[in-house]
Design a protein around this motif. Structure first.
Motif, short mmCIF file in Angstrom:
data_model
loop_
_atom_site.label_atom_id
_atom_site.label_comp_id
_atom_site.label_asym_id
_atom_site.label_seq_id
_atom_site.Cartn_x
_atom_site.Cartn_y
_atom_site.Cartn_z
N ALA A 22 0.83 -1.21 0.00
CA ALA A 22 0.00 0.00 0.00
C ALA A 22 0.87 1.26 0.00
O ALA A 22 0.56 2.22 -0.70
CB ALA A 22 -0.92 0.00 1.22
N SER A 24 3.83 1.58 -1.23
CA SER A 24 4.56 1.73 -2.49
C SER A 24 3.64 2.11 -3.63
O SER A 24 4.10 2.44 -4.71
CB SER A 24 5.27 0.42 -2.84
N LYS A 25 2.35 2.05 -3.39
CA LYS A 25 1.33 2.38 -4.40
C LYS A 25 1.42 1.47 -5.62
O LYS A 25 1.02 1.85 -6.71
CB LYS A 25 1.41 3.85 -4.79
N GLN A 26 1.94 0.27 -5.42
CA GLN A 26 1.95 -0.72 -6.50
C GLN A 26 0.68 -1.54 -6.41
O GLN A 26 0.06 -1.65 -5.35
CB GLN A 26 3.17 -1.63 -6.37
N ARG A 27 0.33 -2.15 -7.51
CA ARG A 27 -0.83 -3.02 -7.52
C ARG A 27 -0.39 -4.45 -7.27
O ARG A 27 0.69 -4.86 -7.71
CB ARG A 27 -1.56 -2.91 -8.85
N TRP A 94 9.67 -1.83 0.79
CA TRP A 94 8.75 -0.75 0.42
C TRP A 94 8.49 0.20 1.58
O TRP A 94 8.44 1.40 1.40
CB TRP A 94 7.43 -1.32 -0.08
N ARG A 100 12.23 3.99 -4.09
CA ARG A 100 11.46 5.17 -4.46
C ARG A 100 12.35 6.17 -5.14
O ARG A 100 13.52 6.34 -4.79
CB ARG A 100 10.82 5.82 -3.23
#
Length: 104
Positions: A22, A24-27, A94, A100
């Motif tokens: 969450a 890392s905003k990755q899916r 992450w 990042r």
């Protein structure tokens, strides 16, 4: 005894993985294939090398603390360590901000 403890550690590792994912905003769909591959490799290597080390007599287990489920000579509890590593390490990566891009 160790099986219950293993489930607790796996749940904690998966929670850290979910928090890191969450952050890392990755899916999940983008990481599921490499995660599954890493999990499969780690479990196969654990099966091979744990069985070899137990067979060679490098270590053993007291039967009173294990569930009794084995893959070869290796107790199922040993496989939780590998699974925990697969979930915990990317989650921590992450959460700690590695990977990042700098905003500067």
């Amino acid at each position: 005894m160790f099986l219950e403890l293993s489930f607790c550690f796996l749940a904690a590792a998966m929670a850290i993985f979910a928090a890191g994912l969450a952050a890392s905003k990755q899916r999940l769909l983008t990481v599921i294939k490499p995660l599954g591959t890493a999990l499969a490799v780690m479990l196969v290597l654990t099966a091979i090398f744990d069985n070899l080390m137990i067979y060679a007599g490098l270590f053993g287990y007291g039967s009173g603390t294990l569930s009794g489920v084995h893959i070869g000579l290796a107790p199922i509890e040993d496989f939780f360590y590998a699974a925990c590593a697969v979930f915990l390490l990317p989650g921590l990566w992450w959460l700690l901000g590695a990977g990042r891009e700098d905003a500067s």
